[in-house]
Design a protein around this motif. Structure first.
Motif, PDB file in Angstrom:
ATOM      1  N   ARG A 186      -3.092  37.408  29.027  1.00 41.65           N
ATOM      2  CA  ARG A 186      -2.675  38.376  28.162  1.00 41.65           C
ATOM      3  C   ARG A 186      -3.219  38.045  26.563  1.00 41.65           C
ATOM      4  O   ARG A 186      -2.707  36.830  26.159  1.00 41.65           O
ATOM      5  CB  ARG A 186      -1.221  38.695  27.955  1.00 41.65           C
ATOM      6  CG  ARG A 186      -0.825  39.900  27.676  1.00 41.65           C
ATOM      7  CD  ARG A 186       0.796  40.422  27.677  1.00 41.65           C
ATOM      8  NE  ARG A 186       1.081  40.723  29.164  1.00 41.65           N
ATOM      9  CZ  ARG A 186       2.209  40.686  29.349  1.00 41.65           C
ATOM     10  NH1 ARG A 186       3.196  40.595  28.497  1.00 41.65           N
ATOM     11  NH2 ARG A 186       2.504  41.033  30.586  1.00 41.65           N
ATOM     12  N   VAL A 216      -2.370  39.020  22.574  1.00 44.11           N
ATOM     13  CA  VAL A 216      -1.481  40.088  21.843  1.00 44.11           C
ATOM     14  C   VAL A 216      -1.887  39.851  20.289  1.00 44.11           C
ATOM     15  O   VAL A 216      -2.029  38.664  19.791  1.00 44.11           O
ATOM     16  CB  VAL A 216      -0.177  39.783  21.925  1.00 44.11           C
ATOM     17  CG1 VAL A 216       0.642  40.461  21.331  1.00 44.11           C
ATOM     18  CG2 VAL A 216       0.147  39.574  23.528  1.00 44.11           C
ATOM     19  N   LYS A 232      -0.648  40.775  16.801  1.00 42.17           N
ATOM     20  CA  LYS A 232       0.896  40.975  15.839  1.00 42.17           C
ATOM     21  C   LYS A 232       0.487  41.420  14.552  1.00 42.17           C
ATOM     22  O   LYS A 232      -0.192  40.775  14.089  1.00 42.17           O
ATOM     23  CB  LYS A 232       2.089  40.147  16.079  1.00 42.17           C
ATOM     24  CG  LYS A 232       2.365  39.980  17.633  1.00 42.17           C
ATOM     25  CD  LYS A 232       3.193  41.036  18.031  1.00 42.17           C
ATOM     26  CE  LYS A 232       4.536  41.007  18.149  1.00 42.17           C
ATOM     27  NZ  LYS A 232       5.105  41.589  19.275  1.00 42.17           N
ATOM     28  N   THR A 279       3.432  45.409  17.489  1.00 38.79           N
ATOM     29  CA  THR A 279       2.356  44.805  18.499  1.00 38.79           C
ATOM     30  C   THR A 279       1.210  45.761  18.270  1.00 38.79           C
ATOM     31  O   THR A 279       1.220  46.907  18.506  1.00 38.79           O
ATOM     32  CB  THR A 279       2.641  44.970  20.019  1.00 38.79           C
ATOM     33  OG1 THR A 279       3.757  43.973  20.018  1.00 38.79           O
ATOM     34  CG2 THR A 279       1.630  44.497  20.866  1.00 38.79           C
ATOM     35  N   THR A 307      -2.113  45.156  19.462  1.00 32.51           N
ATOM     36  CA  THR A 307      -2.726  45.294  20.906  1.00 32.51           C
ATOM     37  C   THR A 307      -2.268  44.423  21.815  1.00 32.51           C
ATOM     38  O   THR A 307      -1.524  43.298  21.241  1.00 32.51           O
ATOM     39  CB  THR A 307      -4.314  44.586  20.853  1.00 32.51           C
ATOM     40  OG1 THR A 307      -4.408  43.398  20.669  1.00 32.51           O
ATOM     41  CG2 THR A 307      -5.059  45.258  19.744  1.00 32.51           C
ATOM     42  N   GLU A 308      -2.009  44.890  22.979  1.00 33.28           N
ATOM     43  CA  GLU A 308      -1.328  43.715  24.109  1.00 33.28           C
ATOM     44  C   GLU A 308      -2.325  44.131  25.218  1.00 33.28           C
ATOM     45  O   GLU A 308      -2.068  45.347  26.090  1.00 33.28           O
ATOM     46  CB  GLU A 308      -0.010  43.889  24.132  1.00 33.28           C
ATOM     47  CG  GLU A 308       0.640  43.034  25.078  1.00 33.28           C
ATOM     48  CD  GLU A 308       2.025  43.322  25.525  1.00 33.28           C
ATOM     49  OE1 GLU A 308       2.981  43.208  24.502  1.00 33.28           O
ATOM     50  OE2 GLU A 308       2.529  43.662  26.383  1.00 33.28           O
ATOM     51  N   GLU A 364      -4.307  42.742  28.948  1.00 33.12           N
ATOM     52  CA  GLU A 364      -4.164  42.024  30.076  1.00 33.12           C
ATOM     53  C   GLU A 364      -5.466  41.881  30.544  1.00 33.12           C
ATOM     54  O   GLU A 364      -6.116  42.978  31.241  1.00 33.12           O
ATOM     55  CB  GLU A 364      -2.949  42.132  30.771  1.00 33.12           C
ATOM     56  CG  GLU A 364      -2.651  41.186  31.653  1.00 33.12           C
ATOM     57  CD  GLU A 364      -1.389  41.350  32.454  1.00 33.12           C
ATOM     58  OE1 GLU A 364      -0.399  41.034  32.073  1.00 33.12           O
ATOM     59  OE2 GLU A 364      -1.510  42.289  33.621  1.00 33.12           O
ATOM     60  N   ARG A 420      -2.015  48.844  23.159  1.00 32.49           N
ATOM     61  CA  ARG A 420      -0.815  48.386  22.710  1.00 32.49           C
ATOM     62  C   ARG A 420       0.378  47.724  23.999  1.00 32.49           C
ATOM     63  O   ARG A 420       1.306  47.439  23.520  1.00 32.49           O
ATOM     64  CB  ARG A 420      -0.028  49.210  21.724  1.00 32.49           C
ATOM     65  CG  ARG A 420      -0.819  49.441  20.690  1.00 32.49           C
ATOM     66  CD  ARG A 420      -0.292  50.631  19.769  1.00 32.49           C
ATOM     67  NE  ARG A 420       0.845  49.752  18.616  1.00 32.49           N
ATOM     68  CZ  ARG A 420       1.671  50.316  17.976  1.00 32.49           C
ATOM     69  NH1 ARG A 420       1.444  51.903  17.759  1.00 32.49           N
ATOM     70  NH2 ARG A 420       2.468  49.858  17.029  1.00 32.49           N
ATOM     71  N   GLY A 421      -0.403  47.833  24.998  1.00 36.43           N
ATOM     72  CA  GLY A 421       0.483  47.388  26.006  1.00 36.43           C
ATOM     73  C   GLY A 421       0.977  48.491  26.984  1.00 36.43           C
ATOM     74  O   GLY A 421       0.537  49.634  26.906  1.00 36.43           O
TER      75      GLY A 421
END
Lengths: 178, 754
Positions: free
Chosen positions: A148, A150, A152, A167, A169-170, A172, B600-601
């Motif tokens: 993943r 991320v 911030k 956040t 972008t996150e 995976e 963003r998840g």
């Protein structure tokens, strides 16, 4: 006569109220800056490069994102440089330069439970804290898993703690080391 | 045309006879009452010939100074009646009570019948509006029976009645429905309380005139009447308020007078501006929580023979900062915020507001024409509203586009015509037609669709009083059509749903003895699904969720029954109201259990769904006169909402109690109050990110002092909220995951009457 007076006042006031509203059937258009795509550029010790993408061009909802599987050779070391793009705009907006310029407000970190993967951030921001656009990946053996990435946004509060801030972008990626 | 008026003359309590050198003078107070409801009538023109002076006493009543034993001609001219001539002569301080047959000509929907001017659970009067200067309008409405607030931070407070809100609650600005993206949980009513003389819940058959969809209630805000001034001399007031939490300030000026001495033409202007900086919880000052609010309103009024013309133009602007942490990235960010003991984003005292923020401007224009006759009266109302709402998401970098992420534009034209007639004796009948045309459009990313709406309705209402019974009933038919422009996967689609249906209300009240009454009401209401419920598609930032509409959703249909008991004696006023409502097709946002993968998840996906629901509960209101100067009051609200699958409905208020003790003597009033809110245990835990906060009790104090009573009265006020600076969270505050409620807040007010 008095009715006319009141009608005139009403009509003129109503005209003043009519601002330039768009038509109700107008197509949506997103001017705000979005990050739609994360591009991973891996370079190995022989200077050959591989690129993997995570992209969701129409934004949240809509079509599902397109996610590449990261395929890297085991027992190798790679240098990774990241690119963040807004592909919903024409031409594509490269956000990476802004992240770099405002490095003291950003932090990129990596999360993975794969024991075969060891990642080290290489670049730093103007205050000497890690940034994360450039990193070094050591692949210690074959395997399948996930990683993943991320990004911030930590305006005024960056101190190295990855838990602070919003956040941006996150993403995976499925991963295959062969 | 002359109406027959019944006049009663009472001479009360000649407390002393003024022994003076010079002419003997006595004080006369005039009370106007509706002959059938005993309710006080306000804002009449009262003219004496020869002219007399007047002053204002400690309760705000006008006292006329008459010379003893001199004959005066008295003209009384009230809004809905012709003026009437009386002859008056007094020799000591007196009170004159005049009964007017007012209700037969009244087109005012509000006729809560009570036998005295005791505190009313269903109305907030101007004194209470004054007492709450500095608050936004939602906080004022909280004092009405059954009203609680659903908040997004502190600046955004939306009223809910018996657990229902938004598109199920009709708010009236004067006589027109307030139209402004009402579907949004974080969209507060676009009204400034400074311009109002009263805020009331309209009950019974009279409410149906304003819509078939008032599942919660109809709340009417009446601006201060343009006909209030007595002559060409400018009357009005200036209010200045200082607010400690956030170091806020508010100024309000209200002016009005007659334009010409001999004609009944009046003008009125009201303007106010308020700003509050970042506020503090009990421990921390929260980042980006400032707010600004301003309004400018003008009215023109003209009375001629049997006609009354009123023109109202009101402009409102509000800018609300959303707590910096409100626009989180995703579900794991919310969980981090929830597990943090203290808010993550703190800041110093600042008045400037950055993203995330909301701005709204609302323009409202209304023309109202009344024509009163002996057997027929007409009321015509035409209004135009323009609501421009902008939402600013957090900007990623300083070079990025800093304009609104979404801007909504809502234009609404409403027209009503009412015919009130008395052709059948004892059965006054009201017939009305109304129409609405609305256009909604937006700029920015898609969240809700643009649409056009047309609506027309007709209604009939009767009232009948016989012996100890009062009956009223109304029937309404609505026809609605939408043209909705949706975008899905970049494809445009047009939908044109049409809906039509009947609705009705019936109310009966029986007077038991002289002190008690029992009331039963029942009815049917309905509401077509709104475009956002059918076609929403987008991220709701402050709730970190993806919201989807369902185009299969159709209408909600509700049947309600309400029983109300009232007791009123000299010392005690008590009322209890039990209600039960079954809503078929109740629309709510429910988790699908799925997650959407975004850059963003993961975001949980919520979708609008229909279920059958039952809403029921109890409200009580008690007011005791403990002694000459002391009163104690209590309010209980206990609403419950459940789907027929035995799941609790979400965002429902828990049971709460309010106590208020007041002591008034001469120029001073001291009040102490407490509010206890129990923990909400009735909700679906699948729909919540964190368990509901625990129960809390907050206290407050209110002190008022009349610095000067004669000529230009000056009143001072001091009110303290959250007296003991309690750190608490409220289940109905959608930002409760991130921030607690405000800490202690002291407001100081000066009111100067011109």
């Amino acid at each position: 006569m008095k009715q006319l007076f009141f009608t005139t006042i009403t009509m003129s006031l109503m005209l003043l109220a009519c601002e330039k509203a768009p038509k109700p059937n107008q197509a949506p258009n997103n001017e705000t800056e979005l990050i739609t795509t994360v591009v991973l550029h891996f370079k190995d010790s022989l200077m050959s490069t591989q690129t993997f993408r995570w992209s969701d061009i129409d934004g949240p909802g809509g079509q599902d994102p397109l996610i590449d599987t990261i395929k890297l050779k085991a027992l190798n070391t790679y240098d990774l440089s990241l690119d963040f793009l807004d592909e919903s705009k024409n031409p594509t907006d490269t956000i990476t330069r802004e992240i770099e310029a405002e490095g003291t407000n950003h932090l990129i970190y990596f999360e993975s439970v794969m024991s075969q993967l060891f990642i080290q951030t290489k670049d730093k921001d103007a205050n000497g804290l890690a940034l994360g656009l450039m990193s070094n990946w050591q692949i210690l053996g074959p395997g399948i898993g996930k990683v993943r990435i991320v990004l911030k946004h930590q305006v005024g509060i960056k101190n190295g703690d990855p838990n602070l801030g919003e956040t941006d972008t996150e993403v995976e990626f499925p991963v295959r080391f062969y | 045309m002359k109406h027959s008026l019944f006049i009663g003359l009472f001479l009360l309590l000649a407390s002393y006879i003024k022994a003076q050198n010079g002419p003997c003078q006595s004080q006369l107070r005039i009370i106007l009452l509706d002959s059938s409801s005993q309710q006080a009538l306000h804002f009449a023109d009262i003219e004496f010939h020869p002219q007399v002076e007047n002053k204002i006493d400690s309760q705000g009543h006008t006292i006329y100074i008459l010379e003893c034993l001199v004959n005066y001609d008295l003209h009384i001219n009230h809004l809905d009646c012709e003026h009437k001539d009386l002859k008056v002569s007094i020799q000591s301080d007196s009170t004159l009570v005049v009964y007017l047959k007012h209700s037969e000509h009244s087109l005012l929907p509000f006729t809560f019948k009570q036998r005295s001017s005791r505190p009313d659970a269903n109305q907030i009067n101007q004194l209470q509006i004054q007492r709450n200067k500095g608050q936004s309008v939602g906080y004022l409405m909280e004092q009405l029976n059954g009203v609680q607030l659903i908040k997004t931070g502190q600046g955004i407070a939306k009223p809910m009645v018996n657990g229902l809100f938004g598109n199920r609650l009709i708010l009236l600005n004067s006589y027109s429905r307030l139209e402004g993206q009402n579907w949004g949980l974080d969209h507060a009513p676009e009204m400034d309380p400074n311009i109002y003389q009263s805020i009331s819940i309209i009950q019974g058959a009279k409410a149906l005139r304003f819509g078939a969809d008032a599942f919660a209630a109809v709340i009417q805000m009446l601006p201060i009447s343009v006909f209030k001034p007595k002559g060409k001399a400018i009357e009005g007031e200036v209010n200045v308020t200082g607010i400690s939490n956030g170091w806020g300030q508010q100024a309000h000026v209200h002016l009005g007078s007659k334009v010409f001495e001999k004609r009944y033409m009046y003008w009125q202007i009201s303007g106010s501006a308020k700003q509050i900086g970042n506020y503090t919880s009990s421990q921390d000052r929260l980042s980006n929580t400032a707010q600004k609010e301003a309004q400018l309103t003008a009215q023109l009024g003209y009375k001629h023979k049997h006609s009354i013309y009123e023109l109202l133009a009101s402009n409102y602007l509000a800018i609300n900062g959303l707590y910096t942490g409100a626009h989180v990235g995703n579900i794991s960010d919310i969980q981090k915020a929830i597990s943090a003991e203290r808010p993550l984003y703190k800041d110093g005292l600042k008045y400037n507001i950055d993203a995330p923020k909301q701005t709204v401007e609302h323009h409202f224009y209304q023309l109202k024409i009344n024509q009163n006759g002996h057997k027929n009266s007409f009321e015509h109302i035409l209004s135009h509203q323009f609501n421009h709402r902008q939402e600013f998401d957090i900007v990623r970098s300083s070079s990025a586009y800093a304009g609104p992420s979404i801007a909504y534009f809502l234009k609404t034209i409403q027209w009503q015509s009412i015919w009130q007639n008395k052709h059948i004796p004892k059965w006054p009948l009201q017939l009305g037609i109304n129409a609405k045309h609305q256009i909604n459009s937006y700029q920015g990313y898609y969240f809700i669709p643009g649409f056009k709406q047309n609506q027309a309705a007709a209604h009939a209402m009767f009232e009948h009083d016989v012996n100890r019974w009062h009956h009223e009933g109304s029937l309404r038919y609505d026809w609605q059509t939408y043209t909705i422009y949706t975008f899905k996967h970049q494809t445009a689609m047009v939908r044109e749903p049409i809906s039509k249906d009947w609705s009705y209300t019936y109310l009966s009240r029986y007077q038991i003895g002289t002190k008690q009454s029992l009331q039963l009401s029942f009815g049917k209401q309905w509401r077509m699904a709104s475009p956002n419920e059918q076609y929403a598609n987008g991220l709701h930032q402050s709730l970190a969720s993806l919201e989807l509409g369902d185009s299969n959703i159709q209408k909600e249909t509700g049947h309600f029954i309400q029983i109300k008991q009232q007791f009123q004696s000299h010392a005690l006023h008590f009322e209890a109201e039990a209600y039960w409502q079954k809503i078929k097709g109740f629309i709510q946002l429910l988790p699908t259990g799925q997650f959407s993968t975004t850059i963003r998840g993961l975001y949980p996906v919520f979708q609008y769904k229909q279920t059958d629901a039952i809403v029921f509960g109890l409200n009580t209101f008690t007011h005791w006169h403990l002694g000459k100067n002391k009163t104690l009051s209590h309010q209980l609200y206990a609403p419950y909402g459940r789907s027929t699958q035995q799941e609790w409905l979400n965002y429902f208020p828990s049971a709460s109690h309010k106590f208020n003790y007041a002591y008034k003597r001469n120029k001073l009033l001291i009040e102490a109050w407490g509010k206890h809110v129990s923990q909400q245990k009735h909700y679906d835990s699948n729909t919540e990110f964190a368990p509901s906060p625990k129960a809390y009790t907050i206290y407050g104090v209110n002190i008022e002092y009349s610095l000067k009573k004669t000529a230009h009265p000056i009143n001072l006020g001091l009110s303290v909220n959250n007296l003991f600076n309690l750190n608490y969270r409220d289940y109905l505050n959608r930002l409760r995951y991130f921030i607690p409620e405000p800490g202690i807040n002291i407001a100081f007010k000066i009111n100067y009457n011109i």
